[in-house]
Design an enzyme around this catalytic site. Structure first.
Site, PDB file in Angstrom:
ATOM      1  N   ASP A  46      54.946  -0.814  67.314  1.00  0.00           N
ATOM      2  CA  ASP A  46      54.861   0.525  66.715  1.00  0.00           C
ATOM      3  C   ASP A  46      53.505   1.163  67.016  1.00  0.00           C
ATOM      4  O   ASP A  46      52.503   0.456  67.142  1.00  0.00           O
ATOM      5  CB  ASP A  46      55.072   0.394  65.195  1.00  0.00           C
ATOM      6  N   ASN A  48      53.001   3.895  69.419  1.00  0.00           N
ATOM      7  CA  ASN A  48      52.807   4.560  70.723  1.00  0.00           C
ATOM      8  C   ASN A  48      52.565   6.054  70.568  1.00  0.00           C
ATOM      9  O   ASN A  48      51.730   6.642  71.255  1.00  0.00           O
ATOM     10  CB  ASN A  48      54.048   4.377  71.613  1.00  0.00           C
ATOM     11  N   GLY A  49      53.338   6.685  69.664  1.00  0.00           N
ATOM     12  CA  GLY A  49      53.223   8.134  69.463  1.00  0.00           C
ATOM     13  C   GLY A  49      51.833   8.488  68.960  1.00  0.00           C
ATOM     14  O   GLY A  49      51.204   9.445  69.448  1.00  0.00           O
ATOM     15  N   ARG A  59      53.895  12.316  73.579  1.00  0.00           N
ATOM     16  CA  ARG A  59      54.315  11.015  73.033  1.00  0.00           C
ATOM     17  C   ARG A  59      54.745  10.033  74.130  1.00  0.00           C
ATOM     18  O   ARG A  59      54.510   8.846  74.044  1.00  0.00           O
ATOM     19  CB  ARG A  59      55.472  11.222  72.032  1.00  0.00           C
ATOM     20  N   THR A  92      68.873   1.007  67.029  1.00  0.00           N
ATOM     21  CA  THR A  92      70.075   1.846  66.963  1.00  0.00           C
ATOM     22  C   THR A  92      69.762   3.163  66.237  1.00  0.00           C
ATOM     23  O   THR A  92      70.438   4.158  66.444  1.00  0.00           O
ATOM     24  CB  THR A  92      71.208   1.104  66.219  1.00  0.00           C
ATOM     25  N   ASN A  94      66.837   4.762  66.610  1.00  0.00           N
ATOM     26  CA  ASN A  94      65.950   5.589  67.440  1.00  0.00           C
ATOM     27  C   ASN A  94      66.706   6.690  68.194  1.00  0.00           C
ATOM     28  O   ASN A  94      66.084   7.626  68.703  1.00  0.00           O
ATOM     29  CB  ASN A  94      65.163   4.735  68.444  1.00  0.00           C
ATOM     30  N   SER A 218      62.532  -2.502  59.315  1.00  0.00           N
ATOM     31  CA  SER A 218      63.227  -1.557  60.199  1.00  0.00           C
ATOM     32  C   SER A 218      64.431  -2.146  60.941  1.00  0.00           C
ATOM     33  O   SER A 218      64.573  -1.969  62.154  1.00  0.00           O
ATOM     34  CB  SER A 218      62.243  -0.946  61.214  1.00  0.00           C
TER      35      SER A 218
HETATM   36  C1  FPP Z   1      57.376   2.835  68.499  1.00  0.00           C
HETATM   37  O1  FPP Z   1      56.327   3.740  68.513  1.00  0.00           O
HETATM   38  C2  FPP Z   1      57.854   2.615  69.854  1.00  0.00           C
HETATM   39  C3  FPP Z   1      59.128   2.849  70.291  1.00  0.00           C
HETATM   40  C4  FPP Z   1      60.203   3.333  69.395  1.00  0.00           C
HETATM   41  C5  FPP Z   1      59.519   2.680  71.688  1.00  0.00           C
HETATM   42  C6  FPP Z   1      58.877   1.533  72.362  1.00  0.00           C
HETATM   43  C7  FPP Z   1      59.445   1.434  73.714  1.00  0.00           C
HETATM   44  C8  FPP Z   1      58.778   1.009  74.777  1.00  0.00           C
HETATM   45  C9  FPP Z   1      57.347   0.573  74.724  1.00  0.00           C
HETATM   46  C10 FPP Z   1      59.512   0.975  76.072  1.00  0.00           C
HETATM   47  C11 FPP Z   1      60.269  -0.296  76.180  1.00  0.00           C
HETATM   48  C12 FPP Z   1      60.281  -0.847  77.530  1.00  0.00           C
HETATM   49  C13 FPP Z   1      60.380  -2.172  77.815  1.00  0.00           C
HETATM   50  C14 FPP Z   1      60.330  -2.610  79.230  1.00  0.00           C
HETATM   51  C15 FPP Z   1      60.545  -3.189  76.762  1.00  0.00           C
HETATM   52  P1  FPP Z   1      56.505   5.136  67.785  1.00  0.00           P
HETATM   53  O2  FPP Z   1      57.038   6.129  68.761  1.00  0.00           O
HETATM   54  O3  FPP Z   1      57.329   4.987  66.552  1.00  0.00           O
HETATM   55  O4  FPP Z   1      55.007   5.449  67.437  1.00  0.00           O
HETATM   56  P2  FPP Z   1      54.471   6.275  66.174  1.00  0.00           P
HETATM   57  O5  FPP Z   1      54.860   5.494  64.950  1.00  0.00           O
HETATM   58  O6  FPP Z   1      52.985   6.280  66.389  1.00  0.00           O
HETATM   59  O7  FPP Z   1      55.099   7.626  66.248  1.00  0.00           O
END
Ligand code: FPP
Length: 266
Positions: A46, A48-49, A59, A92, A94, A218
């Site tokens: 968690d 990335n955003g 994002r 599921t 997302n 989650s």
């Molecule tokens: C959560 O961060 C991340 C995700 C829902 C997506 C993660 C997917 C990848 C890293 C790509 C997968 C690829 C492979 C090869 C496994 P968030 O978007 O909820 O972050 P935030 O809480 O800061 O908004």
């Protein structure tokens, strides 16, 4: 989903008070003594955003950076002797995100699986998909299938990619399958049920790490996490480094797992 393998021996069921919980591979759960290494680590990636927002980036740049973190984490865990790594890449739920973000994540996954296949072979990594391929474009389903087949003889760390995965959906699918196959209620025990899940090939997770500071599960590995140890960190997934991962593993090593029992007399 794996097929049922052979008759079930119920001697390890919870009605046997001396038994620790059993899992799909029929092994007792990892009973860590001091300094134990978790056999199976599962990670909710968690943050990335937020990583992207902190830098004024879209994002998807955060998700791209998140994909780039995976080889680093795999190397670190392999070096520490971890045998299974499960990554929660797309739930599921997302699908409810804005379509452009959903499409972007799926594209990233697709690309990563295609581009990293040489690296996976070189590092002897075996890949499994946890989740359904319905709702995915046929070519994404095919690339996942191809990678599972390509890596099937690899003997190094097992990488489970939970993609289009939901724990409740997985449990419901297992229940439906048992009914469809006409299994009698008295035949159903924990081991048989575990063998109907996507994780039939691996032990339950010993350690579940969640990055990004949230304190919830989650819909991740709901059945399998019955006796998992948890580690939460505010570190965002793209920033997860050797030091923080080391702290997670050290925290695990310092815990005494009792599986419902009481501590041994000192
Ligand atoms: C959560 O961060 C991340 C995700 C829902 C997506 C993660 C997917 C990848 C890293 C790509 C997968 C690829 C492979 C090869 C496994 P968030 O978007 O909820 O972050 P935030 O809480 O800061 O908004």
């Amino acid at each position: 989903m794996q097929t049922r393998t052979g008759p079930v021996n119920s001697s390890d069921s919870p009605t046997n008070p001396s038994a620790r919980p059993t899992q799909a591979d029929g092994e007792p759960a990892n009973d860590s003594g001091p300094a134990a290494v978790p056999r199976h680590v599962a990670i909710i990636m968690d943050g990335n955003g937020r990583w992207a927002a902190q830098r004024g980036l879209p994002r998807l740049s955060g998700h791209r950076e998140g994909v780039d973190s995976i080889p680093r984490v795999l190397d670190l865990l392999t070096d520490r002797g971890v045998e299974y790594l499960t990554l929660y890449a797309f739930s599921t739920e997302n699908w409810t995100r804005p379509p452009a973000e959903v499409e972007g994540i799926i594209e990233l996954l697709h690309e990563a699986l295609e581009r990293k296949s040489d690296l996976l072979m070189e590092k002897n990594i075996r890949v499994f998909h946890l989740g359904n391929t319905d709702h995915l474009a046929p070519d994404t389903g095919q690339v996942i299938e191809r990678l599972q087949t390509l890596t099937r003889n690899n003997t190094g760390i097992v990488l489970n990619l939970a993609f289009n995965y939901g724990g409740r959906q997985e449990i419901l699918a297992a229940v439906k399958r048992l009914i469809r196959e006409g299994i009698a209620p008295e035949e159903v025990d924990e081991e048989l049920f575990s063998r109907c899940l996507f994780t039939a090939h691996c032990p339950d997770p010993d350690l579940i790490i969640r990055t990004g500071g949230e304190l919830r599960i989650s819909n991740f590995l709901l059945w399998q996490s019955a006796y998992s140890e948890y580690y939460h960190t505010p570190t965002l997934w793209p920033d997860l480094d050797a030091a923080e991962l080391g702290r997670a593993l050290d925290s695990f090593s310092s815990r005494q797992r009792r599986f419902g029992n009481i501590p041994p007399e000192s």
